[in-house]
Design an enzyme around this catalytic site. Structure first.
Site, PDB file in Angstrom:
ATOM      1  CB  ILE A  43     -14.432  -7.213  92.186  1.00  0.00           C
ATOM      2  CG1 ILE A  43     -14.401  -6.435  93.523  1.00  0.00           C
ATOM      3  CG2 ILE A  43     -13.211  -6.894  91.337  1.00  0.00           C
ATOM      4  CD1 ILE A  43     -14.459  -4.928  93.390  1.00  0.00           C
ATOM      5  CG  ASP A  44     -16.080  -7.609  85.295  1.00  0.00           C
ATOM      6  OD1 ASP A  44     -16.566  -8.761  85.310  1.00  0.00           O
ATOM      7  OD2 ASP A  44     -15.940  -6.932  84.256  1.00  0.00           O
ATOM      8  CG  ASN A  71      -6.456 -13.157  95.950  1.00  0.00           C
ATOM      9  OD1 ASN A  71      -7.381 -12.364  95.950  1.00  0.00           O
ATOM     10  ND2 ASN A  71      -6.250 -14.014  94.945  1.00  0.00           N
ATOM     11  CE1 TYR A  76     -20.185 -14.009  99.045  1.00  0.00           C
ATOM     12  CE2 TYR A  76     -19.663 -12.983 101.146  1.00  0.00           C
ATOM     13  CZ  TYR A  76     -19.297 -13.339  99.872  1.00  0.00           C
ATOM     14  OH  TYR A  76     -18.040 -13.029  99.414  1.00  0.00           O
ATOM     15  CE  LYS A 104     -13.209 -13.719 101.879  1.00  0.00           C
ATOM     16  NZ  LYS A 104     -11.774 -13.924 101.565  1.00  0.00           N
ATOM     17  NE  ARG A 129      -9.313 -19.007  89.162  1.00  0.00           N
ATOM     18  CZ  ARG A 129     -10.515 -18.788  89.690  1.00  0.00           C
ATOM     19  NH1 ARG A 129     -11.278 -17.820  89.207  1.00  0.00           N
ATOM     20  NH2 ARG A 129     -10.965 -19.529  90.686  1.00  0.00           N
ATOM     21  N   GLY A 130      -7.758 -13.423  88.191  1.00  0.00           N
ATOM     22  CA  GLY A 130      -8.540 -12.477  88.969  1.00  0.00           C
ATOM     23  C   GLY A 130      -7.719 -11.404  89.652  1.00  0.00           C
ATOM     24  CB  ILE A 131      -8.269  -9.743  92.940  1.00  0.00           C
ATOM     25  CG1 ILE A 131      -9.639  -9.137  92.630  1.00  0.00           C
ATOM     26  CG2 ILE A 131      -7.476  -8.812  93.860  1.00  0.00           C
ATOM     27  CD1 ILE A 131     -10.578  -9.097  93.824  1.00  0.00           C
TER      28      ILE A 131
END
Length: 268
Positions: free
Chosen positions: A188-189, A92, A152, A159, A17-19
């Site tokens: 990002i959507d 990812n 975050y 990251k 799913r997603g990116i």
């Protein structure tokens, strides 16, 4: 006309799913075979495999929890058995806990590090051994690696760590013909972004953030996938050790924000 990834073998973690899914389909359209990694949703993974096959490329779905070193080994063992080599490894898969620093427990720190940092390093180690003719490694980062915002810290610090690993890997792996880069995504959507803004109690509404981004909108999974595909493509041969931001200009802005000003905005 030949496709730019014809004959290449790619592994994209978290690609049901997603990116990750957008990237898997992008690579398949250009001829690459894709190993679709997933943890929970076998149905989505199999659907992605079917869509890749419909594009004329080969695909397999492999369940593996990237938090677990033994499952990382099983994933790469499967890649080796099925294809005998690997050209592209894209790290990812990601997840974390979103809490203020004083509320983080030891297990929150451990799990976030295991999935975001350790999995990338262990995966890269295994990937390199399968890249006998050179290859590309890309890891997904986020703007929390360079900017601090509420809840975050746990994920953002991890990251930042993977971006440092990218630089070290780029130097060590260059002699093997392997480029290593990161793509740093903004808003990002995707389901992940929606989860953050919808489920962290007290979080600022996403509209208040979008109004301050120079591009004034969310990015799409496809836009991030296209940036990753560029780093895997022949055109990026001389790019390594870099972090490319795909964030609509989010990481370059600072207060006072243009969105909070009024005309005529000139010295009086």
């Amino acid at each position: 006309m030949s496709k730019r990834f014809t004959g290449k073998v790619s592994l994209v973690t978290g690609s049901s799913r997603g990116i990750g899914r957008a990237l898997a389909l992008t690579l398949a359209r250009d001829g690459a075979a894709v190993v679709v990694n997933f943890v929970r949703n076998a149905d989505l993974a199999e659907q992605t495999v079917r869509e890749i096959e419909a594009l004329g490329s080969r695909a397999i779905a492999v369940r593996a929890n990237m938090e677990a070193p033994e499952e990382i080994d099983l994933l790469f063992d499967r890649v080796e058995r099925e294809f005998g080599r690997l050209d592209y490894f894209v790290s990812n898969a990601a997840a974390s806990s979103f809490k203020k620093i004083l509320d983080l427990k030891a297990h929150n720190l451990d799990r976030s590090f295991d999935l975001n940092v350790r999995a990338f390093v262990l995966g890269a180690q295994r990937a390199v051994k399968l890249m006998n003719e050179g290859g590309r490694i890309v890891v997904l980062s986020s703007y929390g690696s360079v900017r601090a915002y509420p809840t975050y810290a746990n994920l953002g610090s991890n990251k930042a760590a993977v971006e440092a690993w990218v630089r070290y890997m780029a130097v060590e792996f260059a002699s093997r013909g392997i480029n290593v880069n990161a793509v740093n995504g903004g808003l990002i959507d995707t389901e992940s972004c929606a989860y953050f803004y919808d489920n962290v109690a007290g979080m600022a509404p996403i509209e208040s953030v979008l109004s301050k981004i120079p591009k004034a909108r969310m990015g799409t999974a496809q836009e991030v996938a296209d940036a990753i595909a560029f780093l895997l493509a022949p055109e990026s041969e001389y790019i390594t050790g870099q972090t490319i931001a795909v964030d609509g200009g989010l990481n370059v802005i600072a207060p006072p924000f243009y969105a909070d000003t009024v005309p005529p905005l000139t010295l009086t």
